[in-house]
Scaffold this active site. Structure first.
Site, PDB file in Angstrom:
ATOM      1  N   ASP A 229      54.961  41.926  39.215  1.00 43.48           N
ATOM      2  CA  ASP A 229      54.179  41.247  38.010  1.00 43.48           C
ATOM      3  C   ASP A 229      53.915  42.609  37.011  1.00 43.48           C
ATOM      4  O   ASP A 229      54.302  43.780  37.427  1.00 43.48           O
ATOM      5  CB  ASP A 229      52.779  40.934  38.487  1.00 43.48           C
TER       6      ASP A 229
ATOM      7  N   LYS B 119      55.229  39.836  31.526  1.00 41.46           N
ATOM      8  CA  LYS B 119      55.205  39.566  30.221  1.00 41.46           C
ATOM      9  C   LYS B 119      55.982  40.847  29.518  1.00 41.46           C
ATOM     10  O   LYS B 119      56.652  40.841  28.731  1.00 41.46           O
ATOM     11  CB  LYS B 119      53.760  39.337  29.421  1.00 41.46           C
TER      12      LYS B 119
ATOM     13  N   MET C 116      39.256  40.756  32.424  1.00 41.39           N
ATOM     14  CA  MET C 116      39.960  40.310  31.249  1.00 41.39           C
ATOM     15  C   MET C 116      38.832  40.176  30.236  1.00 41.39           C
ATOM     16  O   MET C 116      38.823  39.093  29.311  1.00 41.39           O
ATOM     17  CB  MET C 116      40.481  38.694  31.521  1.00 41.39           C
TER      18      MET C 116
HETATM   19  N1  SAH Z   1      44.562  40.230  40.571  1.00 39.41           N
HETATM   20  C1  SAH Z   1      44.256  41.396  39.658  1.00 39.41           C
HETATM   21  C2  SAH Z   1      43.310  40.982  38.647  1.00 39.41           C
HETATM   22  C3  SAH Z   1      44.564  40.212  37.676  1.00 39.41           C
HETATM   23  S1  SAH Z   1      43.733  39.714  36.164  1.00 39.41           S
HETATM   24  C4  SAH Z   1      43.229  42.323  40.529  1.00 39.41           C
HETATM   25  O1  SAH Z   1      42.861  41.963  41.702  1.00 39.41           O
HETATM   26  O2  SAH Z   1      42.878  43.625  39.905  1.00 39.41           O
HETATM   27  C5  SAH Z   1      44.176  41.088  35.094  1.00 39.41           C
HETATM   28  C6  SAH Z   1      42.632  41.904  34.753  1.00 39.41           C
HETATM   29  O3  SAH Z   1      42.585  42.686  35.899  1.00 39.41           O
HETATM   30  C7  SAH Z   1      42.931  42.740  33.533  1.00 39.41           C
HETATM   31  O4  SAH Z   1      42.439  42.140  32.240  1.00 39.41           O
HETATM   32  C8  SAH Z   1      41.721  43.795  33.810  1.00 39.41           C
HETATM   33  O5  SAH Z   1      40.440  43.179  33.563  1.00 39.41           O
HETATM   34  C9  SAH Z   1      41.861  43.815  35.177  1.00 39.41           C
HETATM   35  N2  SAH Z   1      42.710  45.098  35.626  1.00 39.41           N
HETATM   36  C10 SAH Z   1      43.758  45.060  36.438  1.00 39.41           C
HETATM   37  N3  SAH Z   1      44.185  46.273  36.530  1.00 39.41           N
HETATM   38  C11 SAH Z   1      43.502  47.093  36.062  1.00 39.41           C
HETATM   39  C12 SAH Z   1      43.353  48.574  36.051  1.00 39.41           C
HETATM   40  N4  SAH Z   1      44.082  49.449  36.435  1.00 39.41           N
HETATM   41  N5  SAH Z   1      42.160  49.061  35.383  1.00 39.41           N
HETATM   42  C13 SAH Z   1      41.075  48.255  34.782  1.00 39.41           C
HETATM   43  N6  SAH Z   1      41.310  46.825  34.944  1.00 39.41           N
HETATM   44  C14 SAH Z   1      42.362  46.299  35.424  1.00 39.41           C
END
Ligand code: SAH
Length: 252
Positions: free
Chosen positions: A35, A56, A168
């Site tokens: 992903d 994407k 998000m």
């Molecule tokens: N499954 C993922 C979340 C996916 S939704 C998890 O558990 O972390 C995607 C959102 O996750 C992004 O819009 C952001 O808000 C957050 N996110 C994912 N990776 C991140 C990172 N390294 N730093 C900050 N926010 C992150």
């Protein structure tokens, strides 16, 4: 090797935050679907596998969910061990639950592997403890973005007395701010905005509920980022942070 699909959380970015179970599953995988938000460095654990980018930014512009599901099914039905790598934890805003149920309904052996979710990692990397005795007795993980744009119950969130971790939220900052203010959360409530948590390009900005939109604009906050909203975001545990910086330098 036998047909199976692993739905694996790749953690927030730092390859050292991967679980041992994820590493073992990757070593077994013949096909790996990766992903968007997964750090490609993690692929060093599966040099034997065929890697397909399904995010994407991974080549195919916004691969439809149904296509990814069928791809997993096809490889598993051909007897392959498939690993689907997702950012953070597969079951925190990651559709892991949906995909596991769908695969199982199609008779495919499926196993979910936890990853460290971005909200937890981001806070820790900034020295913020999401629960803190006497300050916060709980945490709420919430997404600012819903498929059907249904509104959140901001009042309930504002009055929950827990630390809020918003995923998000970058394109919805105003909505988050207005919702929580209208819901009764104090204007001076501390906020931490954490971008690219756990990666070398991590950035953070401390702010408050009433100033967060302005501060985010000055800071040029970009996705992926999380917001930590609550009194704990004012606690700057610099000793922990210092240690973290030292450990990272030691590793590089
Ligand atoms: N499954 C993922 C979340 C996916 S939704 C998890 O558990 O972390 C995607 C959102 O996750 C992004 O819009 C952001 O808000 C957050 N996110 C994912 N990776 C991140 C990172 N390294 N730093 C900050 N926010 C992150």
């Amino acid at each position: 090797m036998h047909a199976k699909v692993w739905l694996i959380g790749a953690g927030p970015g730092d390859p050292e935050l991967l679980t041992l179970k994820a590493v073992r599953a990757l070593a077994e995988a013949e096909v790996v679907l990766i992903d968007d938000l997964v750090n490609p460095q993690i692929l060093e654990h599966c040099p034997q596998a065929r890697v397909i980018a399904v995010g994407k930014r991974g080549g195919c512009r916004s691969t439809p969910q149904a296509f990814i599901a069928r791809l997993m099914l096809r490889h598993a039905r051909q007897g392959r061990c498939v690993a689907r790598l997702k950012g953070g934890d597969p079951c925190i805003f990651g559709r892991g639950g949906e995909e596991a149920a769908w695969l199982q309904a199609h008779g495919i052996e499926t196993e979910l592997v936890n990853g460290i979710t971005a909200g937890l990692a981001g806070a820790t990397q900034c020295g913020i403890s999401l629960t803190l005795r006497g300050i916060s007795r709980g945490v709420t993980l919430v997404t600012a973005h819903t498929q059907d744009d249904s509104p959140l119950n901001w009042q309930a969130l504002a009055q929950s007395g827990t630390t809020l971790v918003v995923y998000m939220g970058v394109s919805k900052l105003e909505e988050v701010q207005q919702g929580l203010l209208a819901g009764g959360l104090a204007a001076h409530t501390p906020v931490a905005m954490i971008e690219n948590a756990s990666l070398p390009q991590q950035r953070e900005r401390r702010s408050s509920l009433v100033r967060m939109c302005l501060d985010a604009a000055h800071f040029k906050l970009r996705s992926p980022a999380i917001l930590v909203i609550g009194e704990v975001a004012a606690v700057d545990n610099s000793a922990a942070r210092l240690q973290w910086t030292t450990v990272r330098r030691g590793c590089n």
